[in-house]
Motif scaffolding. Sequence first.
Motif, short mmCIF file in Angstrom:
data_model
loop_
_atom_site.label_atom_id
_atom_site.label_comp_id
_atom_site.label_asym_id
_atom_site.label_seq_id
_atom_site.Cartn_x
_atom_site.Cartn_y
_atom_site.Cartn_z
N TYR A 24 -27.31 -66.42 49.63
CA TYR A 24 -26.08 -65.85 49.96
C TYR A 24 -25.62 -64.90 48.61
CZ TYR A 24 -21.63 -64.61 51.96
OH TYR A 24 -20.36 -64.08 52.30
N ALA A 25 -25.84 -65.78 47.49
CA ALA A 25 -25.57 -65.25 46.34
C ALA A 25 -26.28 -63.97 45.95
CB ALA A 25 -25.38 -66.40 45.04
N LEU A 43 -25.49 -59.84 45.23
CA LEU A 43 -26.08 -59.33 43.98
C LEU A 43 -26.58 -57.84 44.65
CD1 LEU A 43 -26.42 -59.28 40.99
CD2 LEU A 43 -28.54 -60.43 41.27
N LEU A 44 -27.41 -57.92 45.68
CA LEU A 44 -27.89 -56.70 46.01
C LEU A 44 -26.86 -55.54 46.60
CD1 LEU A 44 -31.02 -57.99 48.09
CD2 LEU A 44 -30.96 -57.08 45.76
N VAL A 45 -25.81 -56.20 46.94
CA VAL A 45 -24.73 -55.44 47.75
C VAL A 45 -24.00 -54.87 46.39
CG1 VAL A 45 -22.42 -55.61 48.80
CG2 VAL A 45 -24.50 -56.96 50.02
N ALA A 46 -23.74 -55.74 45.48
CA ALA A 46 -22.79 -55.16 44.44
C ALA A 46 -23.88 -54.14 43.47
CB ALA A 46 -22.77 -56.51 43.29
N TRP A 47 -24.95 -54.24 43.68
CA TRP A 47 -25.75 -52.98 42.94
C TRP A 47 -26.42 -51.94 43.90
CZ3 TRP A 47 -29.86 -56.21 39.50
CH2 TRP A 47 -28.98 -56.78 38.41
N ALA A 48 -25.73 -51.90 44.98
CA ALA A 48 -26.17 -50.96 46.05
C ALA A 48 -25.96 -49.30 45.59
CB ALA A 48 -25.37 -51.17 47.21
N ASP A 49 -24.61 -49.42 44.90
CA ASP A 49 -24.24 -48.06 44.38
C ASP A 49 -24.57 -47.78 42.86
OD1 ASP A 49 -23.17 -47.26 46.76
OD2 ASP A 49 -21.38 -48.12 46.39
N GLY A 50 -25.45 -48.62 42.23
CA GLY A 50 -26.10 -48.52 40.94
C GLY A 50 -25.29 -49.69 40.16
N GLN A 73 -14.06 -71.29 47.11
CA GLN A 73 -15.24 -71.88 46.41
C GLN A 73 -15.35 -73.17 45.92
OE1 GLN A 73 -15.29 -68.18 43.80
NE2 GLN A 73 -17.29 -67.80 43.97
N GLY A 74 -14.27 -73.67 45.44
CA GLY A 74 -14.26 -75.04 44.87
C GLY A 74 -14.69 -76.32 45.94
N LEU A 75 -14.15 -75.59 47.26
CA LEU A 75 -14.35 -76.77 48.37
C LEU A 75 -16.01 -76.68 48.51
CD1 LEU A 75 -11.63 -75.82 50.63
CD2 LEU A 75 -11.92 -77.87 49.35
N ALA A 76 -16.63 -75.54 48.50
CA ALA A 76 -18.01 -75.50 48.81
C ALA A 76 -18.59 -75.85 47.49
CB ALA A 76 -18.38 -74.17 48.96
N LEU A 106 -12.58 -62.18 48.55
CA LEU A 106 -11.93 -63.20 49.24
C LEU A 106 -12.71 -63.55 50.74
CD1 LEU A 106 -9.65 -65.16 49.92
CD2 LEU A 106 -8.39 -63.29 50.30
N PHE A 107 -12.98 -62.25 51.37
CA PHE A 107 -13.79 -62.55 52.48
C PHE A 107 -15.02 -62.93 52.40
CE2 PHE A 107 -10.19 -59.55 53.88
CZ PHE A 107 -9.56 -60.33 54.99
N ALA A 108 -15.75 -62.67 51.22
CA ALA A 108 -17.03 -63.05 50.95
C ALA A 108 -17.34 -64.53 50.90
CB ALA A 108 -17.59 -62.24 49.82
N VAL A 109 -16.15 -65.09 50.23
CA VAL A 109 -16.39 -66.51 50.07
C VAL A 109 -16.20 -67.38 51.19
CG1 VAL A 109 -15.81 -66.40 47.44
CG2 VAL A 109 -14.01 -66.90 49.14
#
Length: 260
Positions: free
Chosen positions: A92-93, A97-104, A181-184, A230-233
Amino acid sequence: MKRLHRLHLTAPLALAALAVWLLLTLGGQWLQAGSGQHALADAAGGGIGVGWLLAAGFAAIVALASRDRRAAGLFAPAPMKSARLVWLPLLYALLMLLVAWADGWPARGVLLLVACNTALVALSEELMFRAVLLQGFLDRFAIWPAVFLSSVVFGAVHAANGFASGDAGAALVQSVSAFLQGLAYSAIRLRTRSIWPMVLVHGLWDFSLMSSMLSATSGGDDSVLPYAALFAVLPMCLYGLYLMRAVRGHAMPGMAAPAT
């Protein structure tokens, strides 16, 4: 030669260590803000964070001084059993990362600094919150209250990042995201009996978030990123709750055996 006395990680001792850790972490951020860097992403890409480095070193000293370093999660996890627990959040992480770099992505030199700083932050926070603080709470409370309280503190500490930039709304969103995130992270740390799998996942997650924030800032469109995060976590949090579904009192079901 007399053996050195090791620390018994109690809740008061863990909270005292947290106070020192906060002074080191926030002190470094405030020094960077004084030099004109107000955004967390800018600080991550503007040079090695001295505060993060000092805080990581301090948390490591406290954790290593623990009487029971195995219980604090400092030993290596059992590879096969832990892999079954970690592959999903790790994948998932990587997808994030791929989504974060989709636009460069930012310049290579900036990415290297972001990678170093996010690795420091992941190490520092996992040592402080999932080794020292969680173990201190487990000394006094059952598993569910200990995980919940350590995650609440984890979320509250992250609110400081938003307030440092003067955006109260972003502070609240970041605080809730960090709590989830802390719970997970706590659930996986307890099931693997090690902080190291989550240092990897945590560092990769922060790296994707910080690099995407830098890319969005350069394009002038960073307003939705905190809400998207927020929705991603949420899937990560639900996975952690699933791992803890059969917890009763002080017993954690299906705990991976420690590495020998």
